[in-house]
Scaffold this motif. Sequence first.
Motif, PDB file in Angstrom:
ATOM      1  N   VAL A 171      56.448  31.384 -27.302  1.00  0.00           N
ATOM      2  CA  VAL A 171      56.932  32.034 -28.530  1.00  0.00           C
ATOM      3  C   VAL A 171      55.803  32.208 -29.546  1.00  0.00           C
ATOM      4  N   ASN A 172      54.869  31.275 -29.581  1.00  0.00           N
ATOM      5  CA  ASN A 172      53.727  31.432 -30.488  1.00  0.00           C
ATOM      6  C   ASN A 172      52.877  32.630 -30.077  1.00  0.00           C
ATOM      7  N   TYR A 173      52.690  32.802 -28.779  1.00  0.00           N
ATOM      8  CA  TYR A 173      51.931  33.950 -28.273  1.00  0.00           C
ATOM      9  C   TYR A 173      52.621  35.257 -28.656  1.00  0.00           C
ATOM     10  N   LEU A 174      53.921  35.351 -28.422  1.00  0.00           N
ATOM     11  CA  LEU A 174      54.668  36.577 -28.753  1.00  0.00           C
ATOM     12  C   LEU A 174      54.595  36.867 -30.245  1.00  0.00           C
ATOM     13  N   TYR A 175      54.699  35.824 -31.056  1.00  0.00           N
ATOM     14  CA  TYR A 175      54.625  35.987 -32.508  1.00  0.00           C
ATOM     15  C   TYR A 175      53.255  36.516 -32.929  1.00  0.00           C
ATOM     16  N   GLU A 176      52.205  35.925 -32.386  1.00  0.00           N
ATOM     17  CA  GLU A 176      50.841  36.348 -32.733  1.00  0.00           C
ATOM     18  C   GLU A 176      50.550  37.771 -32.276  1.00  0.00           C
ATOM     19  N   GLU A 177      51.198  38.197 -31.167  1.00  0.00           N
ATOM     20  CA  GLU A 177      51.014  39.551 -30.653  1.00  0.00           C
ATOM     21  C   GLU A 177      51.889  40.575 -31.387  1.00  0.00           C
ATOM     22  N   GLY A 178      52.768  40.100 -32.258  1.00  0.00           N
ATOM     23  CA  GLY A 178      53.671  41.003 -32.968  1.00  0.00           C
ATOM     24  C   GLY A 178      54.745  41.574 -32.062  1.00  0.00           C
ATOM     25  N   ALA A 179      55.010  40.889 -30.954  1.00  0.00           N
ATOM     26  CA  ALA A 179      56.026  41.348 -30.000  1.00  0.00           C
ATOM     27  C   ALA A 179      57.364  40.687 -30.313  1.00  0.00           C
ATOM     28  N   ALA A 180      58.446  41.434 -30.142  1.00  0.00           N
ATOM     29  CA  ALA A 180      59.778  40.895 -30.414  1.00  0.00           C
ATOM     30  C   ALA A 180      60.751  41.285 -29.310  1.00  0.00           C
ATOM     31  N   PRO A 181      60.479  40.862 -28.073  1.00  0.00           N
ATOM     32  CA  PRO A 181      61.384  41.217 -26.979  1.00  0.00           C
ATOM     33  C   PRO A 181      62.719  40.488 -27.088  1.00  0.00           C
ATOM     34  N   THR A 182      63.739  41.056 -26.480  1.00  0.00           N
ATOM     35  CA  THR A 182      64.967  40.304 -26.282  1.00  0.00           C
ATOM     36  C   THR A 182      64.656  39.210 -25.276  1.00  0.00           C
ATOM     37  N   ILE A 183      65.008  37.981 -25.598  1.00  0.00           N
ATOM     38  CA  ILE A 183      64.747  36.862 -24.696  1.00  0.00           C
ATOM     39  C   ILE A 183      66.074  36.324 -24.183  1.00  0.00           C
ATOM     40  N   THR A 184      66.270  36.419 -22.886  1.00  0.00           N
ATOM     41  CA  THR A 184      67.476  35.877 -22.262  1.00  0.00           C
ATOM     42  C   THR A 184      67.123  34.576 -21.560  1.00  0.00           C
ATOM     43  N   LEU A 185      67.792  33.506 -21.953  1.00  0.00           N
ATOM     44  CA  LEU A 185      67.563  32.197 -21.343  1.00  0.00           C
ATOM     45  C   LEU A 185      68.466  32.074 -20.124  1.00  0.00           C
ATOM     46  N   ILE A 186      67.898  32.421 -18.984  1.00  0.00           N
ATOM     47  CA  ILE A 186      68.613  32.405 -17.716  1.00  0.00           C
ATOM     48  C   ILE A 186      67.576  32.502 -16.607  1.00  0.00           C
ATOM     49  N   GLY A 187      67.988  32.141 -15.444  1.00  0.00           N
ATOM     50  CA  GLY A 187      67.121  32.261 -14.272  1.00  0.00           C
ATOM     51  C   GLY A 187      67.963  31.998 -13.052  1.00  0.00           C
ATOM     52  N   ARG A 188      67.614  30.966 -12.325  1.00  0.00           N
ATOM     53  CA  ARG A 188      68.355  30.643 -11.103  1.00  0.00           C
ATOM     54  C   ARG A 188      69.210  29.390 -11.272  1.00  0.00           C
TER      55      ARG A 188
END
Length: 350
Positions: free
Chosen positions: A74-91
């Motif tokens: 999340v720190n990386y995304l914040y520093e990059e100015g990116a705001a993707p939808t984040i879905t907490l899911i996987g297998r």
Amino acid sequence: MESKKLEERLEKLLREELVRLEEIKAGAEQVTYLPNHIYVEPTNICNLRCATCTPKEIKGKPGKLSLDMWKDIVNYLYEEGAAPTITLIGRGEPLIHPQIDEIVSAAKEKGLACYIITNGTLLSREKAQRLLEAGLARIQFSLHATTPGTYEKMTGKPLYAQVVQNIKEFIRLNDSMGNPCHVSVFSTVSSINEHEMDEFKEMWEKKVDRVHMHRMFKLHGDSKMAQECSAAVQDDKSKACTIPWWFFTIRWDGAIVPCALDHASRIVIENIYDRAGKVDLKRAWNSDVYRKLRKAEAAEDYCTLKEMGYDCQGCEARTNPKTFNELTRFVNGFSKHFTLQFVPTIKDLL
């Protein structure tokens, strides 16, 4: 001031997604912006045995996402100015993770909206309250039935009444807090439960923000019911899949996998960390493997894709009319896709 903030955020999102749209139409191998939707896997451990899912052996070594790795992301995304939808899911089942509310709040602190897909079995009132207070933007309950018998056939556990109670309690709690969280109820459709789908919709459509159902996916042939799923796939001359231009999933151990349906991790792009131990998603997003994947997908070169590990030509998600994966549906349905994709972000800013 809030109105100006919302206007600027939406303008930025739309500008980036219009660039992405043109890159998809052109079949660009390199993409300007990071994915607009990321699945992050809190754990690959699940407490159900769903008939349409994959055996646990397919999912690899069991584990849980570390809070430190999550904060690095999340720190990386914040520093990059990116705001993707984040879905907490996987297998696995996200609510098995003991720090799931901390995961949501860490993202919220950086202005990132989180969305959880859950089976609802572990959602106590206390856990629901913690998630809502942490800033959960959206939740989807995977229920799959309207009767205890069908639920047990679908999930392997006799927990229908408990899950329905948990969902209703979450709805009441969300209402009491001013409806900060978008709530949806979902069903995978198979021969086991298709007779209940009309009742399923009627049961929930006035209680939640969205009710949706779609036919099960064969999960690259690893689903326990893959044969039934494959029989339902028809070659309707669908075009390339757009997923490599706007999505990837991050496993609990940091591995980047390009397809959400790839439970066996047939293609692993690389890890989120570079050799110096720093998160570098841009490097992975435009890596040689990703560029090769996009080139083959744009050219509908299904032989190369199969050599890489994916049978994209026989993929039911690409041919499913309810998804936006396929090129023509993505382009023609861009406005609807954009709206659905950023509902949590937009709602969070209102």
